[in-house]
Design an enzyme around this catalytic site. Structure first.
Site, PDB file in Angstrom:
ATOM      1  N   SER A  65       0.613  -1.444   0.283  1.00 57.71           N
ATOM      2  CA  SER A  65       0.092   0.570  -0.249  1.00 57.71           C
ATOM      3  C   SER A  65       0.655   1.327  -0.270  1.00 57.71           C
ATOM      4  O   SER A  65       1.590   1.420  -0.708  1.00 57.71           O
ATOM      5  CB  SER A  65      -1.029  -0.156   1.501  1.00 57.71           C
ATOM      6  OG  SER A  65      -1.778   0.912   1.140  1.00 57.71           O
ATOM      7  N   ASP A 277      -3.240   6.236  -3.050  1.00 56.57           N
ATOM      8  CA  ASP A 277      -2.500   5.907  -2.416  1.00 56.57           C
ATOM      9  C   ASP A 277      -1.168   4.707  -3.431  1.00 56.57           C
ATOM     10  O   ASP A 277      -2.283   4.152  -4.443  1.00 56.57           O
ATOM     11  CB  ASP A 277      -2.832   5.165  -0.713  1.00 56.57           C
ATOM     12  CG  ASP A 277      -3.030   4.427  -1.163  1.00 56.57           C
ATOM     13  OD1 ASP A 277      -3.908   4.251  -2.132  1.00 56.57           O
ATOM     14  OD2 ASP A 277      -3.298   2.618   0.174  1.00 56.57           O
ATOM     15  N   ASN A 373      -8.146   9.191   6.366  1.00 54.80           N
ATOM     16  CA  ASN A 373      -6.957   9.218   5.426  1.00 54.80           C
ATOM     17  C   ASN A 373      -7.696   8.886   4.055  1.00 54.80           C
ATOM     18  O   ASN A 373      -6.445   8.790   3.196  1.00 54.80           O
ATOM     19  CB  ASN A 373      -5.816   7.726   6.017  1.00 54.80           C
ATOM     20  CG  ASN A 373      -6.607   6.634   5.261  1.00 54.80           C
ATOM     21  OD1 ASN A 373      -7.591   5.986   5.224  1.00 54.80           O
ATOM     22  ND2 ASN A 373      -6.148   6.163   6.403  1.00 54.80           N
ATOM     23  N   PRO A 500      -1.804   2.683  19.691  1.00 55.59           N
ATOM     24  CA  PRO A 500      -0.772   1.844  19.453  1.00 55.59           C
ATOM     25  C   PRO A 500      -1.031   1.647  17.723  1.00 55.59           C
ATOM     26  O   PRO A 500      -2.258   1.090  17.254  1.00 55.59           O
ATOM     27  CB  PRO A 500      -0.728  -0.046  19.993  1.00 55.59           C
ATOM     28  CG  PRO A 500      -1.922   0.031  20.742  1.00 55.59           C
ATOM     29  CD  PRO A 500      -2.259   1.310  20.717  1.00 55.59           C
ATOM     30  N   SER A 501       0.022   1.039  16.777  1.00 59.04           N
ATOM     31  CA  SER A 501      -0.844   1.941  14.840  1.00 59.04           C
ATOM     32  C   SER A 501       0.004  -0.200  14.940  1.00 59.04           C
ATOM     33  O   SER A 501      -0.241  -0.925  15.621  1.00 59.04           O
ATOM     34  CB  SER A 501       1.254   2.514  14.470  1.00 59.04           C
ATOM     35  OG  SER A 501       0.890   1.056  13.393  1.00 59.04           O
TER      36      SER A 501
HETATM   37  P1  NG1 Z   1      -2.326   1.769  11.668  1.00 60.50           P
HETATM   38  O1  NG1 Z   1      -0.737   1.932  11.508  1.00 60.50           O
HETATM   39  O2  NG1 Z   1      -3.579   0.854  12.128  1.00 60.50           O
HETATM   40  O3  NG1 Z   1      -2.737   3.703  11.935  1.00 60.50           O
HETATM   41  C1  NG1 Z   1      -3.038   2.331   9.606  1.00 60.50           C
HETATM   42  C2  NG1 Z   1      -4.012   3.649   9.169  1.00 60.50           C
HETATM   43  C3  NG1 Z   1      -5.223   3.004   9.453  1.00 60.50           C
HETATM   44  C4  NG1 Z   1      -4.790   2.110   8.083  1.00 60.50           C
HETATM   45  C5  NG1 Z   1      -4.110   1.189   8.183  1.00 60.50           C
HETATM   46  C6  NG1 Z   1      -3.972  -0.453   6.825  1.00 60.50           C
HETATM   47  C7  NG1 Z   1      -4.210   5.900   9.905  1.00 60.50           C
HETATM   48  C8  NG1 Z   1      -4.302   6.924  11.416  1.00 60.50           C
HETATM   49  N1  NG1 Z   1      -3.822   4.696  10.417  1.00 60.50           N
HETATM   50  O4  NG1 Z   1      -3.008   1.883  10.317  1.00 60.50           O
HETATM   51  O5  NG1 Z   1      -6.721   3.576   8.684  1.00 60.50           O
HETATM   52  O6  NG1 Z   1      -6.293   2.629   6.896  1.00 60.50           O
HETATM   53  O7  NG1 Z   1      -3.125   1.639   8.053  1.00 60.50           O
HETATM   54  O8  NG1 Z   1      -3.443   0.423   5.835  1.00 60.50           O
HETATM   55  O9  NG1 Z   1      -4.083   6.788   8.880  1.00 60.50           O
HETATM   56 ZN    ZN Z   2      -3.723   0.811   0.310  1.00 58.36          ZN
END
Ligand code: NG1
Ligand code: ZN
Length: 545
Positions: A65, A277, A373, A500-501
């Site tokens: 992505s 993207d 996003n 947490p991401s």
């Molecule tokens: P994480 O890294 O969990 O924040 C990000 C995006 C999600 C989603 C995923 C998958 C933000 C804040 N977070 O996730 O919305 O799109 O990547 O691609 O944009």
């Molecule tokens: Zn994507």
């Protein structure tokens, strides 16, 4: 079993580096491409099992992505084109992390637990993005499918949403459309041209859209679409992959997070632009004003535009259908306020990750879901689609209702309901702006975004942060939420949360407030609280100004 023998032999060609541990995250596996060969082979195995279990075609998309070119990743697609069900994500993680000599045992465990009939045939669709690593990694997926005796169809270079679409078409025996790229382009472009007929006298300028393809697959595919659009829409494509690097200083994620123009795009004040993207499942719009200021129209603005269009059409059609907008905590507070209080639509907030939004949207007749996003789409329940089709076929209704039903019918056709799709979203937005005779500036003034800031904090183990209330409050570590609450009280119209991401090894901090300075200051102070209370590593976060 003969197939298991084949798996043992073939898996030796895709060995797992001992000790490497990876998780099926927010959007499948994602990391540096050179760590992924065994993951791809094993996801080929998993997709084959999933196909045997569901007795349907499954999809496997090789992409990372919006991540940098050096990364790659893989996402599995379930029968109706939706993301892999969460109950199987655990099997993905198990298969990914099992050491070489245990692979067969793990595979047989899954077969037993799920009572999979191994004699049933399996079909898997495979696609890939433009990364240099994608060719060999998708070959590893194909090897995995073959090793378990599955049939595969390799779509080669496609966007993520195109592959979701193919899977859905295949499993609905063509009811959703034809499972080919030609089928995809003709369904969407025909719906667009029907909608565009209802636009009054557009000038060439109004028909013109600038597209930043992020140097990725979206650029190639939007060019393929162009020939189907005739003169209804004129596209200028930038960052088409001929020179620049994938997602580097361009693309939807860059534009959204940096809140500035991508590299390599030439625009005049008021020109309408959008960015995809790296796998074309996200889109954001923007323009610059006469003073050269940059204005972003993100997923929240897109959700507002689409839901107000649909709400008006439902009124005109006299259809009583329940419409809702689904967002995450990252949605700008102004958008939520506008949707709830001015538009008076139902708003739901879910955890980050499109599968959560998708599920929540399924609970309504019409569910519009978007992450800020720019990842999002619209879902129509079967009942809602039925009522719209019935009305469109009714010869005893007045012209206004007939026109509204016709527009709703074509709106359904232009949307890729399986997943967020930059190409399909772009066509819908362009159609709405054309029908309403609206400029991008007019769309932008529907509401004003609260200034906001997103930051990342490195900690030794991001899992120490647990959240509740759709990620809007931190339950652990002790004291963190109290600290955030105290900081938020210092500012006007302020809100902040941390989580947490799921795709990067960081904690994400979000803050909004009445001014950009205040949003920046609040985000910084909250970052310091995370750093201090959740085990920050490296240098202490520095103020933005
Ligand atoms: P994480 O890294 O969990 O924040 C990000 C995006 C999600 C989603 C995923 C998958 C933000 C804040 N977070 O996730 O919305 O799109 O990547 O691609 O944009
Ligand atoms: Zn994507």
């Amino acid at each position: 079993m003969a197939h298991f023998k084949e798996v043992t032999q073939q898996s030796g060609l895709h060995p797992k580096p001992a000790g490497l541990v990876l998780q099926y995250g927010t959007a499948g596996f994602r990391t540096n491409a050179n760590q992924l060969d065994h993951i791809m082979f094993r996801m080929g195995l998993l997709a084959t099992l999933r196909s045997k279990k569901t007795k349907a075609t499954i999809g496997v998309m090789v992409t990372a992505s919006h991540n940098p070119e050096e990364d790659n990743g893989v996402k599995l697609i379930d029968p109706m084109g939706e993301m892999l069900t969460s109950s199987w994500e655990g099997y993905g993680t198990q298969l990914a992390n099992t050491e070489q000599e245990e692979l067969l045992t793990t595979l047989k465990d899954i077969v037993e637990k799920e009572a999979i009939d191994m004699s049933h045939e399996a079909n898997v669709f495979v696609g890939k993005d433009t990364r240099s690593s994608s060719a060999s990694l998708s070959q590893a997926v194909l090897d995995g499918i073959k090793a378990l005796g599955g049939h595969s169809k390799d779509y080669g270079l496609v966007t993520t949403p195109q592959l979701h679409y193919m899977v859905c078409c295949q499993n609905t025996q063509g009811k959703y459309g034809e499972a080919t790229l030609e089928g995809y382009y003709s369904k969407l472009s025909q719906a667009f041209s029907q909608l565009a007929k209802n636009a009054s006298n557009r000038t060439d300028d109004q028909k013109h859209l600038r597209v930043d393809g992020a140097n990725g697959i979206g650029a190639i595919k939007v060019r393929e679409l162009e020939s189907h659009l005739k003169k209804d829409l004129q596209l200028s494509i930038f960052n088409d992959g001929s020179r620049g690097k994938l997602n580097h200083q361009c693309g939807a994620d860059f534009v959204k997070v940096q809140q500035k123009l991508p590299i390599g795009i030439k625009i005049n004040p008021g020109d309408r632009c959008c960015s995809f993207d790296g796998d074309a499942d996200r889109i954001v719009y923007y323009y610059t004003d006469s003073k050269g200021h940059f204005h972003l129209l993100d997923g929240d603005k897109i959700a507002t535009l689409i839901s107000s269009f649909l709400k008006e059409l439902l009124n005109e059609a006299g259809l009583d259908l329940k419409i809702a907008v689904v967002q995450t905590a990252y949605a700008n507070g102004s958008s939520t306020y506008y949707l709830e209080n001015t538009m008076k639509v139902i708003v739901r907030c879910t955890k980050t990750g499109v599968k959560h939004l998708h599920h929540a949207a399924q609970e309504f007749d019409i569910g519009v879901y978007f992450e800020a996003n720019g990842h999002g789409t619209v879902l129509f329940s079967r009942g809602a689609e039925g009522k719209i089709q019935q009305l469109a076929a009714d010869t005893n209704i007045n012209d206004e209702r007939k026109k509204a039903a016709f527009l709703l019918q074509n709106t359904i056709n232009i949307i890729n309901q399986t997943v967020g799709d930059a190409i399909s979203d772009m066509l819908l937005i362009e159609a709405i702006l054309a029908i309403k005779g609206m400029t991008v500036q007019q769309w932008d003034t529907i509401y004003s975004d609260l200034p906001n800031r997103q930051l990342k904090v490195k900690v030794s183990d991001r899992r120490v942060i647990e959240t509740t209330d759709a990620e809007r409050r931190a339950v652990t570590p002790a004291g963190l939420q109290d600290a955030i609450d105290d900081l938020v009280k210092k500012y006007k119209q302020a809100r902040s949360f941390v989580r947490p991401s799921g795709t990067e090894d960081v904690v994400r901090v979000y803050a909004e407030a009445d001014t950009q300075e205040n949003a920046d200051a609040l985000a910084h102070e909250v970052s310091l609280a995370v750093y201090g209370l959740a085990g920050g590593v490296g240098d202490e976060p520095k103020p933005l100004h």
